[in-house]
Scaffold this active site. Structure first.
Site, PDB file in Angstrom:
ATOM      1  CG  ASP A 136      -1.750   1.199   1.362  1.00 56.10           C
ATOM      2  OD1 ASP A 136      -2.276   1.648   0.327  1.00 56.10           O
ATOM      3  OD2 ASP A 136      -1.892   1.720   2.485  1.00 56.10           O
ATOM      4  NE  ARG A 137       0.657   7.513  -2.451  1.00 47.59           N
ATOM      5  CZ  ARG A 137       0.090   8.534  -3.097  1.00 47.59           C
ATOM      6  NH1 ARG A 137       0.137   8.615  -4.415  1.00 47.59           N
ATOM      7  NH2 ARG A 137      -0.548   9.488  -2.428  1.00 47.59           N
ATOM      8  CG  ASP A 138      -1.159   7.733   0.674  1.00 41.98           C
ATOM      9  OD1 ASP A 138      -0.480   8.759   0.540  1.00 41.98           O
ATOM     10  OD2 ASP A 138      -1.823   7.223  -0.254  1.00 41.98           O
ATOM     11  CG  ASN A 153      -8.087   1.855  -2.672  1.00 41.01           C
ATOM     12  OD1 ASN A 153      -7.835   1.170  -3.671  1.00 41.01           O
ATOM     13  ND2 ASN A 153      -8.793   1.392  -1.643  1.00 41.01           N
ATOM     14  CB  CYS A 166      -8.226   2.417  -7.486  1.00 36.98           C
ATOM     15  SG  CYS A 166      -9.974   2.887  -7.471  1.00 36.98           S
ATOM     16  CG  HIS A 216     -12.469   4.503 -10.189  1.00 35.17           C
ATOM     17  ND1 HIS A 216     -11.665   3.433 -10.497  1.00 35.17           N
ATOM     18  CD2 HIS A 216     -12.700   5.155 -11.356  1.00 35.17           C
ATOM     19  CE1 HIS A 216     -11.429   3.417 -11.804  1.00 35.17           C
ATOM     20  NE2 HIS A 216     -12.039   4.451 -12.345  1.00 35.17           N
ATOM     21  CB  CYS A 253     -13.948   1.033 -10.068  1.00 35.86           C
ATOM     22  SG  CYS A 253     -13.049   1.118  -8.500  1.00 35.86           S
ATOM     23  CB  CYS A 264      -9.334  -1.063  -9.971  1.00 38.41           C
ATOM     24  SG  CYS A 264      -9.856   0.599 -10.362  1.00 38.41           S
ATOM     25  NE  ARG A 265     -13.139   2.844  -2.286  1.00 37.34           N
ATOM     26  CZ  ARG A 265     -12.449   3.742  -1.571  1.00 37.34           C
ATOM     27  NH1 ARG A 265     -11.460   4.410  -2.119  1.00 37.34           N
ATOM     28  NH2 ARG A 265     -12.772   3.978  -0.314  1.00 37.34           N
ATOM     29  CG  ASP A 288      -1.995   2.205   6.385  1.00 40.24           C
ATOM     30  OD1 ASP A 288      -2.580   1.842   5.329  1.00 40.24           O
ATOM     31  OD2 ASP A 288      -1.880   3.393   6.728  1.00 40.24           O
TER      32      ASP A 288
HETATM   33 ZN   LIG Z   1     -11.070   1.963  -9.197  1.00 42.38          ZN
END
Ligand SMILES: [Zn+2]
Length: 425
Positions: A249-251, A292, A330, A332, A349, A351-352, A378
């Protein structure tokens, strides 16, 4: 497809005295022989070896190719012509699309997939294999658009304080015979430095892959390659074999949470993240970010700004010799009602996260085995997404919740945990 191998390298930095660089031995065979075997394995019937420095060593070893069950033609330059100048000698010999390798590259990749990609690009003059590397700061960088068309080549040194995506030329090409028109006769020219910039407004495409393609470069790099060879990593990373990934995951995992004010300036890496990602790179796992970013749908940040943030991420990692194999996001968000929101992105969507759309895309792009892969995040949706694909999960948190397999205080701790598990396949 006819294959051309540019084998004029000297190998001074490797301390070679009596052989040219492409004849350096890996186990008991010269590097050039591995390249010829690879081309042959994928159906090449004819090879052109372009030599110069100590060409007799190459000619004496391979002769006409009979002992290697392939037709080999030797073309020797009288004075150094560079990687492009030497190709010009084939202008009246080659009249179909052809593949080019640099003779100092150790590699094993799925050539069928590369040729297939090239075929699908209409009216292209060249397709180049591109990939991230662990020293982007001293490499020429490549920019592509969303259709994989190369739009810009940023030559080193890049001292303009900009952030760039970590994508470099791997030294493997497919060219249309049209390329010969852009090369001058009997003049020293380099493919990357002199020819690609001239044809950038024709159609050049970048084929991105995580397969093993590395140049011998320095003694240090060569030693690393020998270790990889012993471990079997060179063949193992061929796209026809399944790979294991660590999805991130990023953030809150890679960078500090930016909450409601995502921006380039607010984007800051968390502590020791570069070390952690470098460990992933060296372990043989793929390092793939899946995030996301509903702030895009909500109108707080644009696609362009998001891309700039990702370039900053890749540049900061690159400075510490770490890289990501891919970043998927993603944009969305399913609920509407935000002021300034982007209507068409307000969709339910697939992809979330915790949905698996982006993971499925990654699986297709890299041939990933989810069962030997990991998801590190996280939040609840990260852990659920990891479970949905059948990967093991690690929650970055002080407590273990959401039924994650493990928890860790930060990314570095999580990576240590994975590598101690010895899960790599
Ligand atoms: Zn999405």
């Amino acid at each position: 497809m006819q294959t051309v191998i540019i084998a004029g390298g000297k190998g001074e930095r490797l301390g070679l005295i009596d052989i040219p660089k492409p004849m350096v031995k890996l186990q008991n065979k010269p590097l050039l022989e591995y390249q010829i075997e690879l081309a042959k394995k994928y159906g090449s019937k004819e090879i052109f070896i372009m030599s110069g420095y100590m060409s007799d060593v190459i000619k004496d070893y391979f002769k006409d190719g009979k002992n290697f069950n392939i037709k080999i033609n030797h073309i020797t330059e009288i004075f150094p012509l560079g990687t492009a100048g030497c190709l010009k000698q084939l202008e009246n010999t080659i009249n179909k699309r052809f593949m080019v390798f640099y003779g100092d590259i150790v590699m094993d990749f799925d050539i069928h997939s590369f040729i297939e990609f090239d075929k699908n690009q209409k009216e292209s003059i060249a397709t180049i294999i591109i990939h991230p590397n662990n020293h982007p700061y001293d490499s020429d960088l490549i920019e592509t658009d969303k259709n994989n068309k190369i739009t810009k080549i940023i030559k080193k040194p890049h001292n303009d304080n900009n952030y760039y995506k970590n994508l470099v030329n791997a030294g493997v090409y497919i060219f249309s015979p049209e390329i010969f028109k852009f090369i001058k006769e009997n003049e020293y020219q380099d493919i990357a430095r002199d020819i690609l910039p001239k044809i950038i407004d024709k159609n050049i495409y970048g084929y991105k892959t995580a397969e093993y393609i590395k140049d011998l470069g320095t003694k240090e790099r060569f030693n690393k390659i020998k270790t990889d060879f012993k471990k079997g990593n060179i063949n193992k990373f061929n796209k026809t074999n399944k790979r294991s990934a660590i999805f991130l995951d990023r953030d809150g995992v890679i960078n500090k949470n930016m909450d409601t004010s995502p921006s380039l300036d607010n984007f800051q890496l968390l502590e020791k993240v570069e070390d952690a990602i470098k460990k992933i790179n060296e372990s043989g796992f793929l390092a793939i970010v899946i995030t996301n970013q509903p702030m895009i749908a909500k109108g707080f940040i644009t696609f362009e700004e998001t891309e700039k943030i990702h370039n900053k991420l890749e540049t900061l990692l690159g400075e510490k010799e770490a890289y990501l194999d891919e970043i998927y996001f993603c944009p969305h968000h399913p609920k509407n009602g935000f002021k300034g929101e982007i209507k068409e992105l307000k969709i339910d969507c697939n992809c979330r996260k915790p949905k698996t759309g982006l993971f499925m895309k990654a699986k297709e792009d890299f041939n990933i085995d989810f069962n030997t892969s990991w998801m590190i995040g996280d939040s609840k949706c990260d852990i659920e997404a990891g479970k949905n694909i059948g990967a093991k999960t690690i929650l970055i948190s002080d407590k273990n919740e959401y039924d994650a397999d493990f928890s860790a205080k930060n990314l570095n701790e999580a990576i240590n945990l994975i590598l101690n598990e010895g899960q790599i396949k």
